[in-house]
Design a protein around this motif. Structure first.
Motif, PDB file in Angstrom:
ATOM      1  N   VAL A  36       0.818  -1.213   0.000  1.00 17.52           N
ATOM      2  CA  VAL A  36       0.000   0.000   0.000  1.00 17.52           C
ATOM      3  C   VAL A  36       0.852   1.264   0.000  1.00 17.52           C
ATOM      4  CG1 VAL A  36      -1.790   1.292   1.222  1.00 17.52           C
ATOM      5  CG2 VAL A  36      -1.861  -1.220   1.199  1.00 17.52           C
ATOM      6  N   VAL A  37       1.754   1.388   0.987  1.00 20.32           N
ATOM      7  CA  VAL A  37       2.519   2.627   1.149  1.00 20.32           C
ATOM      8  C   VAL A  37       3.532   2.819   0.034  1.00 20.32           C
ATOM      9  CG1 VAL A  37       4.073   3.916   2.660  1.00 20.32           C
ATOM     10  CG2 VAL A  37       2.189   2.572   3.640  1.00 20.32           C
ATOM     11  N   PHE A  38       4.328   1.795  -0.233  1.00 18.72           N
ATOM     12  CA  PHE A  38       5.418   1.935  -1.214  1.00 18.72           C
ATOM     13  C   PHE A  38       4.925   2.312  -2.613  1.00 18.72           C
ATOM     14  CE2 PHE A  38       8.416   0.324  -4.351  1.00 18.72           C
ATOM     15  CZ  PHE A  38       9.597   0.918  -3.927  1.00 18.72           C
ATOM     16  N   PRO A  39       3.876   1.660  -3.147  1.00 15.18           N
ATOM     17  CA  PRO A  39       3.419   2.051  -4.504  1.00 15.18           C
ATOM     18  C   PRO A  39       2.997   3.510  -4.620  1.00 15.18           C
ATOM     19  CG  PRO A  39       2.483  -0.059  -3.871  1.00 15.18           C
ATOM     20  CD  PRO A  39       3.131   0.502  -2.642  1.00 15.18           C
ATOM     21  N   LEU A  40       2.655   4.148  -3.501  1.00 18.57           N
ATOM     22  CA  LEU A  40       2.228   5.548  -3.526  1.00 18.57           C
ATOM     23  C   LEU A  40       3.373   6.510  -3.208  1.00 18.57           C
ATOM     24  CD1 LEU A  40      -1.149   5.151  -1.591  1.00 18.57           C
ATOM     25  CD2 LEU A  40      -0.798   5.207  -4.080  1.00 18.57           C
TER      26      LEU A  40
END
Length: 522
Positions: free
Chosen positions: A472-476
């Motif tokens: 969730v966090v890394f792709p954004l």
């Protein structure tokens, strides 16, 4: 043994898992889909003499000959779906009919795995007086095997034929648990000639059969004496192995192609780690090397320009040199693997513990090879997770180890399904399997609190944080473009800690058992 009249639930479980697999027909598939399509084309369109020489595609045939004949058999059915898939030059061909055939071929060949799961369930002891089908060890084991998260996503989304192969492995284990050693040896010999990765567990088979089948009587001091040796039994085992290998490799030996076949089976020019690092000792070694290199540059002990390129984090299959630590060669991995499994195989020779002692040794050989082998694929963790399911329903201690290894090993497969559409699928399937594993095993071994130790629980909860960060966090974040391999690195390293821990716990479990032990009455 399980009651003969209490198996009406098994077909429903098997059918349900097969129907679920059919729902994934149109889902994402990896390059392994093209690998097997190409092998269908090679074995159908070319003479046998060219099978292991054909290189139109980069995905050349690199499984043993029995698997090549398996592909040839599938190709006879494939031509009725779409003949164009059997043209060698049609690279990356994936017409709807081709996809349908290849997906269904995995589902239908899983009948071997379903039969093997049933035989394994028959080997576990049931609770005395238990009338609740859902609480039976055989039922729990059937769910753990037939609905295994790893097999579902690796075979039926990612695309491979592991269920077919694991069927032979589990059926072989079941035959040994039933003291049908020659049948077990035959099945394992066939398996080795279908996929040579199962050489990982061959030492366990060899030592166990020699010690417990060819030596029929132990002296009171537990030592081995040649007067108890049965040479005819050794001859029978040797004949089985030789016959299967001759059937598999004989035609290629006759054509003078054995060196070419072996060069395909053992491509040591590939790098230490697969493109996506398996969660093993070398993942930890690579990260330590990278950390020391960064620290050395910051302390001005090393010159950044003189360091080798960090190709080990580029996600590619290739050789590379470590920056600070000594670079690892195939011979080093072989020595490390042999050292890691030696105590286990020595233990079942000097202090035999029956068929379940053999099963523990098999698990340690699988994990030792996974931990220290050359170019290990992340999917190989299933070689340990699936057989461990048998012990998990019989022993409270093994149930705890299974929960750690299966949760860690299954999560390490998440990066194989990297497209957004598969995110909810893999999360939901793993949650369902993990929740069932925890609740069913805890109920099965009820009476003494949690199956996990406090630090084990904390570690597994950490997987939730890792999942949120990577999925969730890394792709954004802006790091996605700068460090695309970072989620793979974090996943591999975190899961490697859990695999290492499970390996050590299994070793302690094996070595502290002083003699043959039957599974406890549940």
């Amino acid at each position: 043994m399980a009651a003969a009249d209490g198996w009406s639930w098994f077909p429903a479980l098997a059918l349900g898992s097969s129907l679920l697999k059919c729902l994934f027909i149109k889902s994402y598939h990896s390059t392994d889909f093209e690998v097997h399509r190409n092998w269908l084309a090679i074995t159908h369109s070319l003479p046998v003499s060219r099978w292991y020489h054909e290189n139109t595609s980069e995905w050349t045939l690199d499984y043993p000959p029995l698997f090549a004949w398996f592909e040839f058999g599938l190709s006879q059915a494939a031509r009725h779906f779409d003949r164009n898939m059997l043209v060698v030059e049609n690279l990356n061909y994936d017409s709807p009919a081709t996809v349908l055939f290849q997906r269904l071929s995995v589902v239908f060949t899983d009948v071997v795995f379903i039969f093997a799961a049933r035989e394994c369930c028959r080997c576990v002891q049931e609770q005395k007086g238990c009338r609740d089908v859902l609480s039976r060890p055989s039922f729990v084991l059937a769910v753990l095997l037939l609905w295994n998260f790893g097999l579902l996503v690796v075979d039926h989304v990612h695309f491979q034929y592991n269920g077919f192969l694991f069927g032979f492995l589990l059926l072989s284990v079941a035959k040994h648990l039933q003291s049908q050693h020659l049948q077990g040896a035959l099945l394992f010999s066939v398996l080795l000639n279908l996929k040579h990765i199962y050489l990982y567990v061959a030492p366990a088979y060899g030592v166990y059969l020699l010690r417990s089948y060819c030596f029929t009587q132990d002296n009171t001091d537990g030592s081995v004496r040649w007067r108890s040796f049965r040479p005819l039994r050794l001859l029978a085992l040797g004949s089985i192995v030789t016959s299967v290998c001759a059937l598999s490799f004989g035609p290629f030996i006759a054509m003078g192609q054995l060196p070419q076949v072996l060069s395909r089976l053992f491509p040591f020019k590939r790098g230490l780690c697969h493109a996506y690092w398996a969660p093993n000792a070398w993942a930890l070694y690579n990260v330590l090397d990278k950390s020391l290199a960064v620290l050395g540059v910051r302390l001005k002990l090393l010159e950044e320009a003189e360091l080798p390129r960090a190709s080990m984090t580029g996600g590619l299959v290739q050789e590379f040199q470590h920056a600070v630590l000594p670079s690892v060669t195939p011979s080093v991995t072989l020595v490390c693997t042999l050292v890691s499994i030696l105590p286990a195989v020595a233990s079942i020779w000097w202090r035999p513990r029956g068929a379940r002692g053999f099963l523990r040794c098999l698990l340690l050989c699988a994990l030792g090879s996974f931990m220290f082998g050359w170019h290990v694929h992340e999917k190989a963790i299933l070689i340990a997770i699936l057989p461990l399911s048998i012990l998990a329903v019989e022993s409270r201690e093994d149930a705890g180890i299974f929960l750690v290894l299966s949760t860690t090993g299954h999560y390490s497969l998440f990066p194989l399904l990297f497209t957004p559409a598969e995110l909810p699928v893999k999360v939901l399937l793993m949650l369902l399997f993990t929740v069932y594993s925890f609740t069913a095993l805890r109920k099965l071994h009820s009476g003494r609190g949690s199956l996990l130790r406090p630090l084990e629980s904390v570690y597994l909860l950490g997987l939730v944080a890792v999942a949120m960060a990577c999925e969730v966090v890394f792709p954004l974040s802006p790091w996605q473009q700068k460090l695309p391999f970072l989620p793979l690195l974090v996943t591999s390293v975190y899961c490697a800690a859990g695999v290492c821990y499970s390996f050590l716990r299994l070793y302690v479990s094996l070595l502290r058992r002083p003699q043959d032990q039957k599974p406890k009455q549940l």
